[in-house]
Design an enzyme around this catalytic site. Structure first.
Site, short mmCIF file in Angstrom:
data_model
loop_
_atom_site.label_atom_id
_atom_site.label_comp_id
_atom_site.label_asym_id
_atom_site.label_seq_id
_atom_site.Cartn_x
_atom_site.Cartn_y
_atom_site.Cartn_z
N GLU A 1 0.88 -1.17 0.00
CA GLU A 1 0.00 0.00 0.00
C GLU A 1 0.92 1.21 0.00
OE1 GLU A 1 -1.75 2.84 0.35
OE2 GLU A 1 -2.38 2.56 2.43
N CYS B 1 -2.43 8.91 2.19
CA CYS B 1 -2.03 8.38 0.88
C CYS B 1 -3.10 8.65 -0.18
CB CYS B 1 -1.71 6.90 0.99
SG CYS B 1 -3.02 5.96 1.77
P1 NAD Z 1 9.07 5.79 4.19
O1 NAD Z 1 8.53 4.87 3.17
O2 NAD Z 1 10.55 5.95 4.28
O3 NAD Z 1 8.57 5.33 5.60
C1 NAD Z 1 7.23 4.95 5.78
C2 NAD Z 1 7.20 3.91 6.89
O4 NAD Z 1 7.91 2.78 6.48
C3 NAD Z 1 7.87 4.45 8.14
O5 NAD Z 1 7.01 4.20 9.21
C4 NAD Z 1 9.16 3.68 8.22
O6 NAD Z 1 9.48 3.35 9.55
C5 NAD Z 1 8.89 2.43 7.43
N1 NAD Z 1 10.06 1.95 6.71
C6 NAD Z 1 11.00 2.67 6.08
N2 NAD Z 1 11.94 1.87 5.56
C7 NAD Z 1 11.57 0.61 5.86
C8 NAD Z 1 12.13 -0.67 5.61
N3 NAD Z 1 13.27 -0.82 4.92
N4 NAD Z 1 11.50 -1.77 6.09
C9 NAD Z 1 10.35 -1.64 6.79
N5 NAD Z 1 9.77 -0.46 7.06
C10 NAD Z 1 10.37 0.65 6.61
O7 NAD Z 1 8.38 7.17 4.04
P2 NAD Z 1 8.57 8.54 4.87
O8 NAD Z 1 9.93 9.13 4.75
O9 NAD Z 1 8.06 8.36 6.24
O10 NAD Z 1 7.62 9.40 4.01
C11 NAD Z 1 8.06 9.67 2.67
C12 NAD Z 1 6.95 9.46 1.71
O11 NAD Z 1 6.39 8.14 1.82
C13 NAD Z 1 5.77 10.34 1.91
O12 NAD Z 1 6.01 11.62 1.47
C14 NAD Z 1 4.72 9.60 1.17
O13 NAD Z 1 4.87 9.83 -0.21
C15 NAD Z 1 5.04 8.16 1.42
N6 NAD Z 1 4.20 7.59 2.50
C16 NAD Z 1 3.08 6.95 2.12
C17 NAD Z 1 2.25 6.43 3.08
C18 NAD Z 1 0.99 5.72 2.70
O14 NAD Z 1 0.02 5.76 3.45
N7 NAD Z 1 0.98 5.00 1.58
C19 NAD Z 1 2.56 6.55 4.42
C20 NAD Z 1 3.74 7.21 4.79
C21 NAD Z 1 4.56 7.70 3.80
#
Ligand code: NAD
Length: 473
Positions: free
Chosen positions: A247, A281
């Protein structure tokens, strides 16, 4: 202070030389708790427990499993104020939204609990004495990784369908917002889910996911977060051919046609845009407005953006809290700067508010060229881009231009056009004349770079099951 521990095999684990990290209140920047990080040995214990927990949980009968999940939903409702408070403290959204998110988790679990009784197989027609049965079985232990923007709901989406299917789960809520997810796991254990079947870990995200996904015990991975991390996890899952639900990010277009009820569209879409400071999202972002109603829509949206009350989520009159992290705020500032540099106009907002916490003005941009960064990358913040468009074909082409396809919105009173949009817009969820794209019984998920697989609905349970065909002679 509200510290978050590990829950492994039903046991609370913290201290003992384990690393931990601080958890910040995004409204003040003040430390409000610490979160314990799992060691590699902790993760191995969780994997062993998940293997045992799977065997125990999948063998519970449907009535028993339904009763336990319903009891957990009841506990979550009873604890909604506390869980909602922890959401506001760690993520910043207004308290009413934090409590509402928690209640929604209970509703989702209630739906899943009932859905257990609707996991039907089927029997195929064969001559007397022989038969072929199609059966559904839980896939095995599931590893879930949830993002910080919905600290409770993202976690429930990872574990609710899996538990309903009969899988055990290890979930890692975001370390930035650990309390709410942990509280949901505790409620499930309190209601009778074995502690081996639902576990909660924290740590350095990449180290935790690599460790869990390297294990043959885990048979499914489910992730909410950015497309970049989703692709990385999908590759790790592919090494062992684990099934996956992703997602990921979106960049939702809103197609506003001249025949629409513009006032209703404005009220609904402005509320949807600034909910959770745009860190959603499915947040509506690219507003594609047909020329004859462009000025009316643009001006009405600006008026509504100016009326949004920004403040601490604990203040009763706050409509929009801070952004959850400095990272998000910097991203907004950089994208708005880039849009201005490319000729985009800032109609309202455009700046952060003060120097404490992650507050940002509700922002409306217009006349932003399609090659500006903000027209291509998800801003994940309180910004709407409102551009004038000519005609349905151009609007659909612009909606489909990006590789993302999570949610799309449209406002039109033309029934034939509604059908065309449903056929042609490349999206996982399409909302026509409404702002809602999520319901417990409706599948939620994207296409293209927004990911694959669905959460919620019957699809959320089937996504954690495998098919077995039994031929009897
Ligand atoms: P990110 O993808 O880096 O992190 C999102 C979540 O994933 C965080 O809670 C993080 O702890 C976890 N995560 C990161 N790397 C991981 C890994 N290797 N294994 C498991 N979990 C991991 O995103 P961010 O820096 O927090 O936000 C950046 C962008 O991500 C946002 O601007 C947005 O575009 C997107 N985002 C989307 C959603 C959604 O609901 N689909 C949610 C958060 C962020």
């Amino acid at each position: 202070m509200n510290d978050s521990h590990l829950l492994i095999g039903g046991k609370t684990l913290t201290g003992g030389g384990r690393d931990d990290a601080e958890v910040l209140d995004p409204a003040t920047g003040v430390t409000v708790g610490r979160v314990t990080h799992a060691t590699p040995a902790d993760l191995d214990h969780a994997l062993d427990a998940a293997e045992k927990g799977f065997k125990a949980w999948r063998d519970t009968n449907a009535d028993q499993r339904t009763a336990i999940l319903l009891k957990a939903a009841g506990l979550i409702r009873e604890r909604a104020k506390d869980i909602g408070t922890s959401i506001t403290r760690e993520q910043g959204k207004p308290l009413k939204e934090g409590i509402g998110e928690t209640i929604y988790c209970a509703m989702l679990l209630e739906f899943y609990a009932q859905e257990i009784k609707r996991i039907y197989g089927r029997t195929l027609v064969r001559p007397a004495g022989s038969r072929v049965e199609v059966q559904y079985h839980p896939v095995g232990p599931v590893a879930g990784f949830a993002a910080w923007n919905f600290p409770a709901l993202n976690v429930m989406r990872k574990i609710g369908g899996a538990l309903a299917a009969g899988c055990s789960t290890i979930v890692k809520p975001s370390e930035e917002t650990p309390s709410a997810g942990l509280a949901l796991v505790q409620a499930l254990i309190d209601a009778g889910v074995p502690g081996d079947a639902v576990q909660c870990v924290f740590g350095e995200p990449d180290a935790v996911s690599r460790h869990l996904l390297a294990s043959p015990v885990i048979r499914k991975v489910t992730f909410t977060g950015s497309t970049a991390v989703g692709k990385h996890l999908a590759k790790l899952a592919a090494e062992d051919l684990k099934i996956a639900t992703m997602e990921l990010g979106g960049h939702a277009p809103v197609l506003v046609f001249a025949d629409a009820d513009i006032d209703k569209a404005l009220d609904t879409m402005a509320a949807a845009k600034f909910r959770n400071a745009g860190q959603v999202c499915v947040s509506p972002t690219r507003f594609l407005v047909e020329e004859p109603v462009f000025e009316k829509f643009r001006d009405g949206f600006v008026e509504r953006a100016k009326a949004v009350k920004v403040g601490n989520g604990f203040d009763a009159d706050t409509d929009m809290g801070p952004m959850a992290s400095a990272r998000g705020l910097e991203r907004m500032e950089s994208m708005i700067g880039n849009a201005k540099g490319q000729g985009g106009k800032v109609l309202t907002g455009g700046e952060r508010i003060g120097n404490q916490g992650g507050f940002h003005q509700p922002t409306v941009l217009s006349e932003v060229p399609v090659d500006a960064e903000i027209m291509n990358e998800e801003p994940f913040g309180p910004v709407a881009i409102i551009n004038s468009m000519k005609g349905e074909d151009a609007m659909i082409a612009e909606a489909n231009r990006l590789p993302y396809g999570l949610a799309a919105y449209s406002w039109t009173s033309n029934p034939a056009r509604r059908r065309r949009l449903a056929a042609e817009v490349e999206t996982g969820m399409l909302a026509i004349d409404t702002g809602g794209v999520s319901a417990a019984d409706a599948p939620f998920g994207g296409v293209k770079w927004s990911g694959y697989g669905s959460e919620d609905g019957r699809e959320g349970v089937l996504a954690c099951m495998v098919t077995k065909t039994v031929h009897e002679g």
